[in-house]
Design a protein around this motif. Structure first.
Motif, PDB file in Angstrom:
ATOM      1  N   ARG A   5       0.784  -1.237   0.000  1.00 16.02           N
ATOM      2  CA  ARG A   5       0.000   0.000   0.000  1.00 16.02           C
ATOM      3  C   ARG A   5       0.814   1.285   0.000  1.00 16.02           C
ATOM      4  NH1 ARG A   5      -4.120  -1.061   4.907  1.00 16.02           N
ATOM      5  NH2 ARG A   5      -4.483   1.172   4.566  1.00 16.02           N
ATOM      6  N   ILE A   6       2.127   1.201   0.269  1.00 17.95           N
ATOM      7  CA  ILE A   6       2.872   2.443   0.496  1.00 17.95           C
ATOM      8  C   ILE A   6       4.094   2.596  -0.398  1.00 17.95           C
ATOM      9  CG2 ILE A   6       4.163   3.759   2.246  1.00 17.95           C
ATOM     10  CD1 ILE A   6       2.363   2.444   4.344  1.00 17.95           C
ATOM     11  N   ARG A   7       4.851   1.532  -0.620  1.00 22.08           N
ATOM     12  CA  ARG A   7       6.139   1.647  -1.303  1.00 22.08           C
ATOM     13  C   ARG A   7       6.042   2.406  -2.627  1.00 22.08           C
ATOM     14  NH1 ARG A   7      10.901  -1.175  -0.826  1.00 22.08           N
ATOM     15  NH2 ARG A   7       9.941  -2.840   0.435  1.00 22.08           N
ATOM     16  N   VAL A   8       5.130   1.984  -3.485  1.00 26.52           N
ATOM     17  CA  VAL A   8       5.019   2.598  -4.817  1.00 26.52           C
ATOM     18  C   VAL A   8       4.571   4.056  -4.719  1.00 26.52           C
ATOM     19  CG1 VAL A   8       3.795   2.517  -7.017  1.00 26.52           C
ATOM     20  CG2 VAL A   8       4.589   0.390  -5.956  1.00 26.52           C
ATOM     21  N   ARG A   9       3.700   4.371  -3.780  1.00 25.44           N
ATOM     22  CA  ARG A   9       3.218   5.746  -3.619  1.00 25.44           C
ATOM     23  C   ARG A   9       4.330   6.672  -3.134  1.00 25.44           C
ATOM     24  NH1 ARG A   9      -2.187   5.929  -0.243  1.00 25.44           N
ATOM     25  NH2 ARG A   9      -2.168   8.068  -1.085  1.00 25.44           N
ATOM     26  N   ILE A  10       5.193   6.173  -2.245  1.00 24.96           N
ATOM     27  CA  ILE A  10       6.343   6.975  -1.799  1.00 24.96           C
ATOM     28  C   ILE A  10       7.275   7.249  -2.972  1.00 24.96           C
ATOM     29  CG2 ILE A  10       8.414   6.989  -0.350  1.00 24.96           C
ATOM     30  CD1 ILE A  10       5.970   7.435   1.307  1.00 24.96           C
ATOM     31  N   ARG A  11       7.532   6.236  -3.779  1.00 21.87           N
ATOM     32  CA  ARG A  11       8.389   6.422  -4.958  1.00 21.87           C
ATOM     33  C   ARG A  11       7.819   7.493  -5.886  1.00 21.87           C
ATOM     34  NH1 ARG A  11       9.756   0.325  -7.215  1.00 21.87           N
ATOM     35  NH2 ARG A  11      10.993  -0.436  -5.431  1.00 21.87           N
TER      36      ARG A  11
END
Length: 524
Positions: free
Chosen positions: A107-113
């Motif tokens: 849920r988070i890794r791709v959005r942070i990138r």
């Protein structure tokens, strides 16, 4: 804010101050709003304690939270030194110990990138950072590392920090912070290191290998670690494994170009074990010891003069010293003869990965070495860990969900969370110990090429887990199984003192090698 690392005030001793007895002062910002600029003290000392040297301490660019920064100093011998209690510690987030370990990947890794793609970041780590002696009591942070030449200003950093914090808050992670700091991804090939077991006929895993090559008018060297021996296909002959960048540093690219790879090469690109620089340093060290021994023996009024008077005039203690000198001299001369006659040619590079990403989104950074037949005798004895043979490999799935005995959060009990404890033996730092994080880190060595890597923070209470020259080292769990191969670290530019190590999971690494070679690969 300016970087004053070259100024005397940035000496390892701390900041300059008046001499005299110990005194105390506190350097702190005022209570801050979210968008306030950080103070000079906060910029410089916010991460104090993550490295042994103040010069190597990362510099803060931006952070979430409105808590004020404070650090206490004591003036001793004319220097204002931060107190021991001010040191911060960085540790892993154990699997299951925090909600972020179960939802970050999905849920988070791709959005942070996506948020930080506008800046030239190099690493994103998830870790606990703080001053609590109990590491598990420290707050969890998303740590974003940017090189100094990326020139990320405070206002840009704060905007990105706020956007990342919003993502975390939406996922119920209000207790997780976001910070951007100066630093860089550091490949761990180099020239300095220990020189144990260098002149073994069969190079031991965890010891020195490297190359020497002409770089313009000078001879350059690159050194790393021999990690494992592998078999390829039905052939039982062992092949050595290390990192690609040990064999092909930036100034000596493969024939197809800096990012190219190749397979089934025969005869080109010779590799030394020990490396040229390690061999020369060991020879010079023994020559120095021999010279000192001879000078001490021959000095006026020394052992040589006493011996020439005749043994009947010598005390038993003096006779013992003379015999010790003769023994040491003979040993040094024999070692020098062995080292000067030793053929360091280990073999040649049989295959090397391209400098890109694997199917599992990890860095591809491996090289296979075909050993010279003269170095193969007794090869079974070189593949040892804990005085026994390597016990297989750890599946990638087990790294994030270790099936090991859980470790209590405190001596008084409390909830238990398992973590994978690991060791490694490398050319430079030898045997070291640490823990593997439950969340992989993102690394961006080149813009737009993002990999996910095993994250291993340094244990500040002991020696650093790895440093320059340890590239190619294998990480082992306490059962003697291979976990992964070290290839880089996180440090400020110009420093070899790191705060974390990155590694590729061994299962993913071997699958990538099999894909390139078109044959099954196994640990020899």
């Amino acid at each position: 804010l300016t970087d004053k690392r070259e100024d005397k005030r940035s000496d390892e001793s701390g900041t300059s101050g008046s001499s005299g007895g110990a005194s105390y002062l506190t350097a702190a910002t005022s209570p801050r709003d979210f968008a306030d600029n950080i103070s000079a003290e906060e910029y410089r000392f916010y991460y104090y304690g993550l490295t042994k040297s103040i010069h190597s301490t990362p510099r803060l660019i931006a952070r979430s939270g409105i808590d004020r920064f404070s650090i206490d100093f004591e003036t001793v011998g004319g220097w204002n030194m931060p107190k021991e209690a001010m040191k911060k510690r960085m540790s892993i987030v154990k699997p299951g110990s925090h909600l972020i370990t179960s939802i970050y990947d999905s849920r988070i890794r791709v959005r942070i990138r996506e948020v930080i793609k506008e800046i030239d970041w190099e690493c994103v780590d998830i870790a606990r950072v703080g001053r609590h002696a109990c590491y598990d009591d420290n707050k969890v942070f998303v740590l974003i590392t940017c090189p100094k030449d990326a020139k990320v200003d405070h206002s840009t950093g704060m905007r990105l920090v706020q956007q990342c914090q919003d993502i975390l808050n939406e996922s119920g992670l209000e207790d997780v912070g976001v910070e951007i700091k100066e630093g860089t991804y550091v490949p761990l090939a180099g020239e300095d290191g220990i020189r144990e077991h260098l002149f073994e006929p069969v190079p031991l895993i965890g010891t020195s290998i490297g190359i020497a090559y002409r770089d313009g008018a000078k001879v350059s060297c690159s050194s790393g670690t021999i990690g494992l021996y592998l078999t390829i296909g039905d052939n039982s002959t062992p092949y050595g494994l290390t990192c690609r960048h040990v064999i092909f540093p930036p100034s000596r690219p493969p024939p197809g170009g800096p990012k190219s790879g190749f397979t089934h090469n025969e005869g080109s690109f010779r590799v030394d074990a020990p490396s040229f620089v390690d061999c020369q340093e060991e020879i010079e060290d023994i020559e120095t010891r021999l010279k000192y021994e001879e000078e001490e023996y021959a000095c006026e009024g020394g052992l040589k003069e006493q011996q020439e008077r005749g043994s009947e005039y010598l005390s038993e203690a003096t006779k013992g010293l003379i015999n010790c000198h003769i023994k040491n001299t003979n040993e040094y001369q024999d070692r020098l003869k062995t080292m000067r006659e030793f053929d360091t040619d280990m073999g040649f590079v049989y295959a090397a990965s391209a400098d890109d990403l694997s199917r599992s989104e990890g860095i591809r950074d491996w090289a296979i070495i075909k050993l010279d037949p003269r170095r193969l005798d007794g090869c079974d004895d070189s593949q040892k860990i804990f005085n026994k043979a390597v016990q297989g490999t750890v599946p990638t799935s087990e790294i994030n969900n270790p099936i090991v005995c859980p470790v209590p959060d405190s001596e008084e009990g409390g909830q238990c969370h398992p973590c994978m404890r690991v060791v490694k033996c490398g050319r430079t730092t030898g045997w070291t110990i640490s823990e593997v994080s439950g969340i992989k880190s993102d690394c961006q060595r080149t813009k737009g090429s993002i990999s996910t890597e095993i994250f291993i923070p340094d244990a500040r209470a002991s020696a650093p887990f790895s440093t320059v020259g340890d590239s190619g080292s294998m990480i082992f769990d306490f059962q003697g199984r291979v976990v992964g191969m070290i290839h880089g670290g996180n440090a400020i530019e110009g420093s070899t003192e790191k705060i974390a190590t990155y590694a590729t999971p061994i299962e993913d690494l071997l699958k990538d090698i099999e894909k390139e070679l078109g044959a099954a690969v196994a640990i020899a």
